[in-house]
Motif scaffolding. Structure first.
Motif: not given
Length: 298
Positions: A121, A131, A128
């Motif tokens: 991530s 990812t 985030q």
């Protein structure tokens, strides 16, 4: 320095691009079967003094979902630098080709496979931005193929299974199955399989077993590996060296398989001067349940 198992784990997909279709089935991923596959340049270097290369890169064509890029990384151990390079690979390839990108990581041990499967991530703790979830093939999910008929149906998958299970006790059974499946296979198909398997096993104990299986019938295997074995025989000295080498191979196969070799059995093998008889004994040593069984006439 790149190891031979590292090369084999990703180069097998260059030799057999359709292999990924079977691997995706094994891993439980619903990906349409490819209609074609093209090997693409692996150099991901930008116009700056930083070089980045993916191990193998394929453009996979599918009938209904269109093309996608398959980036394959062979991973022999944990490498913290990959948490930076893998997201770069995927982003760069998506930007350059404008196609969906799938990252497949091939491993030979459970620890590395578990590490490689962890999502990478990039962003803040609260959110985030990116990812990355690699697809991982390794000893934890590759099949142990011990049925000759099954192996013949998919030699490439059986080869990858042997490579990914190189450190497992089960690899002995896979290698015997693969060798048996290759006996009636044309040389043009068998030779790359023989070499990729040897390359993928590296310097592990299983590599010697594979050499023994290949050495059982050199008239069948005319690959680089069999020529190497022939050269070793020539160094030992023509006819006498050939019989001595076969006698030693028989004893080595029996001992590596854990069979008890009595003094009488050892003496009968080493005293035999007939190359053809020794070849028959060597073939039987691969599957015999006792050392004495190699002498039984069939």
């Amino acid at each position: 320095m790149v190891s031979s198992p590292h090369e084999a784990m990703h180069r097998i997909f260059q030799e057999y691009p359709g292999l990924f279709s079977r691997v995706s089935e094994v891993l439980g991923i619903d990906i349409p079967p490819p209609t074609s596959a093209t090997t693409l340049p692996t150099d991901l270097t930008e116009a700056r003094p930083v070089e980045r290369r993916v191990d193998t890169l394929l453009r996979i064509e599918t009938e209904h979902d269109g093309p996608f890029l398959l980036a394959i990384e062979a991973q022999g151990k944990k490498d913290p630098r990959k948490t930076t390079s893998w997201p770069y690979y995927v982003s760069y390839l998506h930007n350059r080709y404008g196609l969906p990108v799938l990252l497949l990581v091939v491993c030979q041990d459970h620890t590395t496979a578990e590490w490689a499967a962890r999502p990478v991530s990039i962003g803040l703790r609260q959110w985030q931005t990116l990812t990355l979830s690699p697809l991982v093939a390794g000893p934890h999910n590759m099949p142990v193929i011990t049925d000759v008929a099954e192996a013949r149906k998919d030699l490439a998958l059986t080869t990858l299974a042997a490579i990914t299970h190189a450190d497992n006790p089960d690899v002995d059974a896979i290698l015997k199955t693969l060798s048996a499946a290759l006996r009636d296979t044309p040389e043009t198909i068998a030779n790359p399989i023989v070499e990729l398997t040897a390359q993928g096993l590296g310097n592990r104990p299983a590599a010697q077993q594979w050499r023994n299986l290949v050495a059982v019938d050199l008239s069948f295997y005319k690959s680089f590996m069999s020529e190497e074995i022939r050269d070793e025989g020539r160094v030992e000295g023509r006819a006498e060296g050939r019989t001595q080498g076969r006698a030693e191979s028989i004893l080595l196969v029996l001992e590596q398989r854990g069979l008890t070799v009595s003094d009488a059995v050892r003496e009968r093998i080493t005293d035999c001067g007939d190359p053809e008889t020794l070849r028959q004994w060597l073939m039987r040593a691969v599957t015999a349940t006792t050392a004495e069984e190699i002498f039984a006439e069939k």
